[in-house]
Design a protein around this motif. Structure first.
Motif, mmCIF file in Angstrom:
data_model
loop_
_atom_site.group_PDB
_atom_site.id
_atom_site.type_symbol
_atom_site.label_atom_id
_atom_site.label_comp_id
_atom_site.label_asym_id
_atom_site.label_seq_id
_atom_site.Cartn_x
_atom_site.Cartn_y
_atom_site.Cartn_z
ATOM 1 N N GLN A 57 0.809 -1.208 0.000
ATOM 2 C CA GLN A 57 0.000 0.000 0.000
ATOM 3 C C GLN A 57 0.847 1.266 0.000
ATOM 4 O OE1 GLN A 57 -3.882 -0.204 0.276
ATOM 5 N NE2 GLN A 57 -2.875 -1.878 -0.827
ATOM 6 N N LEU A 58 0.181 2.394 -0.233
ATOM 7 C CA LEU A 58 0.805 3.710 -0.121
ATOM 8 C C LEU A 58 0.265 4.417 1.111
ATOM 9 C CD1 LEU A 58 0.742 5.033 -3.806
ATOM 10 C CD2 LEU A 58 2.643 3.949 -2.604
ATOM 11 N N TYR A 59 1.164 5.061 1.834
ATOM 12 C CA TYR A 59 0.797 5.894 2.983
ATOM 13 C C TYR A 59 1.458 7.253 2.827
ATOM 14 C CZ TYR A 59 -1.384 2.258 5.892
ATOM 15 O OH TYR A 59 -2.227 1.314 6.416
ATOM 16 N N HIS A 75 -3.407 6.457 5.387
ATOM 17 C CA HIS A 75 -3.465 5.561 4.244
ATOM 18 C C HIS A 75 -3.928 6.312 3.004
ATOM 19 C CE1 HIS A 75 -5.488 2.010 2.045
ATOM 20 N NE2 HIS A 75 -4.179 1.921 1.857
ATOM 21 N N ILE A 76 -3.241 6.107 1.885
ATOM 22 C CA ILE A 76 -3.650 6.682 0.606
ATOM 23 C C ILE A 76 -4.510 5.651 -0.112
ATOM 24 C CG2 ILE A 76 -2.865 7.567 -1.621
ATOM 25 C CD1 ILE A 76 -0.276 8.430 -0.244
ATOM 26 N N GLU A 77 -5.787 5.941 -0.252
ATOM 27 C CA GLU A 77 -6.717 4.990 -0.846
ATOM 28 C C GLU A 77 -6.497 4.907 -2.358
ATOM 29 O OE1 GLU A 77 -8.704 3.030 0.630
ATOM 30 O OE2 GLU A 77 -8.752 3.827 2.686
ATOM 31 N N SER A 78 -6.169 3.707 -2.822
ATOM 32 C CA SER A 78 -5.977 3.490 -4.258
ATOM 33 C C SER A 78 -6.972 2.492 -4.819
ATOM 34 C CB SER A 78 -4.554 2.971 -4.522
ATOM 35 O OG SER A 78 -4.373 1.680 -3.968
ATOM 36 N N GLY A 79 -7.646 1.729 -3.942
ATOM 37 C CA GLY A 79 -8.525 0.682 -4.410
ATOM 38 C C GLY A 79 -7.784 -0.533 -4.921
ATOM 39 N N LEU A 130 0.730 8.693 -9.612
ATOM 40 C CA LEU A 130 0.363 7.729 -10.633
ATOM 41 C C LEU A 130 0.752 6.351 -10.107
ATOM 42 C CD1 LEU A 130 -0.827 8.267 -13.502
ATOM 43 C CD2 LEU A 130 1.468 7.833 -14.404
ATOM 44 N N VAL A 131 -0.171 5.387 -10.161
ATOM 45 C CA VAL A 131 0.112 4.056 -9.606
ATOM 46 C C VAL A 131 -0.360 2.963 -10.556
ATOM 47 C CG1 VAL A 131 -0.097 4.863 -7.224
ATOM 48 C CG2 VAL A 131 -2.085 3.872 -8.352
ATOM 49 N N THR A 132 0.342 1.842 -10.528
ATOM 50 C CA THR A 132 -0.147 0.621 -11.162
ATOM 51 C C THR A 132 -0.286 -0.432 -10.074
ATOM 52 O OG1 THR A 132 2.085 -0.239 -11.640
ATOM 53 C CG2 THR A 132 1.018 1.110 -13.331
ATOM 54 N N GLY A 133 -1.214 -1.354 -10.283
ATOM 55 C CA GLY A 133 -1.375 -2.411 -9.290
ATOM 56 C C GLY A 133 -2.575 -3.288 -9.600
ATOM 57 N N THR A 134 -2.795 -4.264 -8.735
ATOM 58 C CA THR A 134 -3.877 -5.224 -8.927
ATOM 59 C C THR A 134 -4.598 -5.465 -7.609
ATOM 60 O OG1 THR A 134 -2.683 -7.261 -8.361
ATOM 61 C CG2 THR A 134 -2.391 -6.415 -10.583
ATOM 62 N N GLN A 135 -5.690 -6.176 -7.693
ATOM 63 C CA GLN A 135 -6.354 -6.751 -6.535
ATOM 64 C C GLN A 135 -6.236 -8.264 -6.641
ATOM 65 O OE1 GLN A 135 -10.157 -4.722 -7.322
ATOM 66 N NE2 GLN A 135 -10.020 -3.864 -5.266
ATOM 67 N N ILE A 145 -4.044 9.432 -8.562
ATOM 68 C CA ILE A 145 -4.590 9.784 -7.248
ATOM 69 C C ILE A 145 -4.212 11.227 -6.928
ATOM 70 C CG2 ILE A 145 -4.621 9.220 -4.788
ATOM 71 C CD1 ILE A 145 -3.614 6.423 -5.564
ATOM 72 N N THR A 146 -5.205 12.038 -6.600
ATOM 73 C CA THR A 146 -4.963 13.411 -6.156
ATOM 74 C C THR A 146 -4.970 13.426 -4.634
ATOM 75 O OG1 THR A 146 -6.088 14.257 -8.121
ATOM 76 C CG2 THR A 146 -5.724 15.803 -6.311
ATOM 77 N N LEU A 147 -3.837 13.788 -4.035
ATOM 78 C CA LEU A 147 -3.708 13.690 -2.583
ATOM 79 C C LEU A 147 -4.617 14.662 -1.838
ATOM 80 C CD1 LEU A 147 0.100 13.174 -1.855
ATOM 81 C CD2 LEU A 147 -1.772 11.549 -1.604
ATOM 82 N N LYS A 148 -4.835 15.842 -2.409
ATOM 83 C CA LYS A 148 -5.574 16.871 -1.696
ATOM 84 C C LYS A 148 -6.966 16.401 -1.295
ATOM 85 C CE LYS A 148 -7.034 21.702 -2.044
ATOM 86 N NZ LYS A 148 -7.048 22.919 -2.916
ATOM 87 N N ASN A 149 -7.646 15.715 -2.207
ATOM 88 C CA ASN A 149 -9.004 15.235 -1.917
ATOM 89 C C ASN A 149 -9.127 13.718 -2.038
ATOM 90 O OD1 ASN A 149 -8.770 14.926 -4.663
ATOM 91 N ND2 ASN A 149 -10.276 16.515 -5.180
#
Length: 818
Positions: A473-475, A486-490, A509-514, A524-528
């Motif tokens: 995850q990203l924090y 926690h930075i929500e990325s889904g 900018l992120v890449t990833g999977t579930q 992901i925009t951190l401000k909101n």
């Protein structure tokens, strides 16, 4: 019309000689003619195979029509075809399903020239074609070039044995396949401009016609994802952006090239930079980079070792830091010496760089020393900031330096565990110190995730990539509040991330999977905390795929600690039946990733009819320091019990699991655990160990990183002061207790865990008359990467389990006894 061409194909014959049968035309699709009356057929040209290969992707697609030279052709049911005579070439297509590994023969009658493709692979033969397919859904495409009378066309299928049945289907959805999981497009690298207006992606996919060679593409896009520029032979992760985002630099064919973002013109700045990498803008007019040079050996007959590091093939390469002036092309060296220097960070305002180096020092665990230095570019003065045993990375902040290191950093500043426990320094923690290397501060003592990477923002906050239990995850670390959020990325697993430096807000900018969803690219925009989906591989490669259902399954171990896990259930699960199961684990310092696919494809195993249980036994990072510290000097002591108890709890919680048909497997440390478990329990009916450790002493002394890993896993313990640990925890010393059939897999060029570790166990079990198999992959290292080997490897594991857990030995026999 009477047309006896393919379809139900579900029948039995004790004599295995089947007579022709009226086949279901509703399940066969027809398309044609694909050429005009006067066209020369592919078979009569020198480009026959290329013509057919070019056509194949269009025929494979699920589109209901195909435009051919301006004529729109529709796929039709064979039962709807009225004309019996057609010129040109035609295509037939049908799907079928199998419930097990299946072998049979496809026989064509009435087609003089045919090209038969099974799952996009050309089948050899003339009129008769041998087919072998695993469990799953399959597609046959027949391209017919010469048919004198369609009324005489006939397609028969004859099973090799009574159980080799196939069922024609026309269903929309299909089960996941190995080829789909490996070949599907993935984004392997990303980069983002400082102002967030542009980004780059490098994508990769595989295909049958290119084999082991991936097809890659690097694209430059704007915020709206419009393609602006295409790169050839350039990786997005190696592209450098100027601070104003109006220029970028990249290396292509050993040439450093600048790209002007206004008109996309290019300019070559330097050439012949063999071994140069890691280019970045130090300032608007200068690039900073690393340049490595390999040492030429003076000895042809011998290798004289200078230290333990000499077991690494790259150990004698010397890497230093350089500056490249973009106006003149002049290159200046910033570091020198016999020791390589790694660039950690740079600060143009201070006119300094941070570098690390590793002098030879084995005096204390993990038997490697890291020196962190600041180099002042104005006078080349080097300031030693510190010497560390647990160092991972360092980055400049506004008022000091952030570091990531283990709990023992700075005399145990980051420890939260009892004094009588030894810390696991693979458990990354966040620290900060001043520019002089003093006044250390620990920030993450109450933060359980293990920190692996950081990016410092302009406001001094830090984006962290962490191992958070079984997720990556990203924090965000807010320094002013000393708080992690926690930075929500889904996403369950964040693979790559890159940040911007907007004046108003930061974007990531992120890449990833579930665990149950393939790769995505998001902004992901951190401000909101706004999340925008930019790319989704599901839309490209998985839109018609049935994926396993995922259950979270946790249990409490004998120490009262919750052990996390998850269960993959076949998409067509029938709870009234009994299913075989597979148990997977690692057991080393890292949890098993929740990635959608990978070297061990849990979703694929579920598609083959296995219920798959993945657990995170004691000792992994990401669950807190005490949990990870249990790994030290344990070598499976706690882990084995967790796996045994977890498997019992799993079988009890899922009553449709057949407890007499449970297999287990693991790799590397997980392979060690498989061997160890075979000496401790008979609850498993079949076991697989890939690249496992059978003798802790030989791994410690011979594996490339054996002594370093053991510096944590066996901290302060050596064969001379703790022989019990090295012998009694080594599976080969208890080989006589093994009763479970076991398959040992290894690459014969494995440098991490040498293949002798599997040979130790194989020799012991063979002499003891045990049920053991050893398969080596020629030229393969610790992991199996090449496409053809990966498919063979996956097939080998599933075939072994099919043989022992499903009483279906035919796949294994086909691979190894044909």
């Amino acid at each position: 019309m009477i047309l006896r061409t393919a379809a139900t194909l579900l029948f039995s014959s004790i004599a295995l000689q089947l007579s022709a049968a009226q086949l279901d035309e509703e399940k066969i699709q027809f398309l044609g003619p694909l050429t005009t009356y006067n066209s020369i057929k592919p078979n009569n040209t020198a480009r026959q195979s290329k013509i057919i290969q070019t056509l194949l992707p269009s025929l494979q697609s699920r589109s209901t029509s195909l435009s051919v030279f301006g004529t729109q052709l529709k796929w039709q049911k064979m039962s709807d075809i009225k004309a019996l005579t057609m010129e040109g070439i035609q295509a037939l297509k049908f799907q079928f399903s199998t419930k097990r590994f299946t072998q049979g023969k496809l026989v064509l009658t009435g087609i003089k020239t045919a090209h038969v493709y099974l799952n996009a692979e050309l089948q050899t033969g003339k009129n008769e074609y041998d087919i072998q397919v695993p469990t799953g859904d399959h597609q046959v495409i027949i391209i017919a070039e010469q048919v004198d009378n369609w009324n005489e066309v006939k397609i028969d299928y004859t099973p090799k044995a009574e159980h080799d049945q196939i069922v024609l289907t026309n269903k929309e959805q299909h089960a996941l396949s190995a080829k789909q999981l490996f070949d599907a497009p993935t984004i392997t690298a990303i980069s983002q401009s400082p102002n967030g207006q542009y980004y780059l992606t490098t994508s990769r996919h595989y295909a049958d016609n290119t084999g082991n060679t991936p097809q890659t593409e690097t694209l430059l896009k704007n915020e709206e994802s419009k393609i602006l520029y295409r790169f050839n032979g350039v990786n997005a992760s190696s592209v450098a952006w100027r601070a104003d985002s109006q220029q970028l630099a990249f290396v292509q064919d050993q040439k450093v090239t600048l790209l002007n973002m206004k008109d996309f013109s290019t300019q070559v700045i330097a050439q012949n930079l063999d071994g140069a990498s890691g280019f970045d803008y130090f300032d608007d007019n200068t690039l900073i980079f690393s340049w490595s040079k390999s040492e030429e050996s003076a000895h042809k007959l011998v290798k004289h070792y200078r230290g333990l590091e000499d077991r690494w093939s790259y150990a004698r390469a010397n890497s230093q830091i350089f500056l490249l002036d973009l106006n003149s092309g002049l290159i200046n060296a910033l570091t020198e010496g016999k020791l390589s220097h790694q660039l950690e960070d740079y600060n143009a305002q201070r006119n300094t760089i941070l570098v690390s180096r590793n002098p030879q020092d084995y005096n204390a665990p993990p038997h490697m020393l890291t020196e962190l230095l600041e180099v002042h570019l104005s006078d080349s003065k080097q300031t030693l900031l510190g010497k560390y045993r647990t160092f991972r990375t360092a980055k400049y902040a506004k008022d000091g330096i952030y570091l990531v290191a283990g709990p023992d950093f700075s005399q145990g500043l980051g420890r939260t565990i009892p004094k009588d426990m030894l810390a696991n320094n693979y458990d990354g923690q966040l620290y900060k110190m001043d520019f002089n290397g003093k006044n250390h501060e620990a920030f993450s003592k109450q933060f359980n995730p293990s920190i692996s990477d950081i990016d410092v923002l302009k406001n001094n906050d830090v984006v962290l990539k962490v191992i958070d239990e079984d997720k990556q995850q990203l924090y965000l670390f807010d320094e002013s509040k000393s708080r992690f959020s926690h930075i929500e990325s889904g996403l369950d697993v964040v693979e790559n991330f890159t940040t911007t430096s907007h004046s108003k807000h930061h974007e990531i900018l992120v890449t990833g999977t579930q665990a149950s969803s393939p790769q995505q690219l998001k902004r992901i925009t951190l401000k909101n905390n706004r999340v925008e989906l930019l790319w989704n591989s599901k839309d490209i490669a998985y839109q018609y795929s049935d994926v396993a259902t995922l259950d979270e399954f946790n249990f409490t171990n004998q120490s009262g600690v919750q052990i996390k896990g998850r269960v993959y259930l076949p998409h067509d699960l029938d709870k009234s039946k009994k299913y075989p199961a597979l148990v997977y684990y690692y057991g080393g310092t890292s949890p098993v990733s929740r990635a959608f696919t990978g070297r061990y494809p849990f979703n694929l195993w579920a598609a083959h009819g296995y219920v798959v249980y993945v657990l995170q036994p004691t000792g992994a990072t990401g669950f807190g320091q005490k949990f990870s510290a249990e790994h030290v000097n344990a070598w499976g002591e706690h882990t084995a019990q967790d796996i045994i108890d977890g498997t019992k709890a799993f079988a009890q919680a899922y009553p449709f699991i057949d407890p007499a048909r449970i297999g287990n497997l693991g790799a590397s440390y997980g392979g060690f655990m498989t061997m160890l478990l075979a000496t401790k329990t008979d609850m498993f009916s079949a076991s697989i160990a890939h690249a496992g450790i059978s003798n802790i002493t030989s791994y410690w002394g011979q594996g490339w990183w054996g002594y370093l890993y053991s510096g944590e896993a066996s901290k302060n313990s050596f064969p001379w002061n703790n022989p019990t640990l090295y012998s009694q925890h080594s599976p080969v010393f208890h080989a006589d207790k093994v009763t479970t059939p076991i398959l040992l897999l290894h690459g014969d060029a494995d440098t991490n865990v040498p293949p002798g570790e599997s040979h130790n166990m194989y020799t012991a079990l063979k002499l003891l008359g045990k049920d053991v198999e050893l398969i080596e992959y020629k030229g393969a290292d610790h992991q199996i990467f090449a496409r053809d080997r990966r498919f063979h490897w996956w097939n080998t594991m599933l075939a072994y389990f099919d043989m022992h857990l499903k009483d279906e030995p035919q796949w294994w026999q086909f691979i190894y006894q044909k």
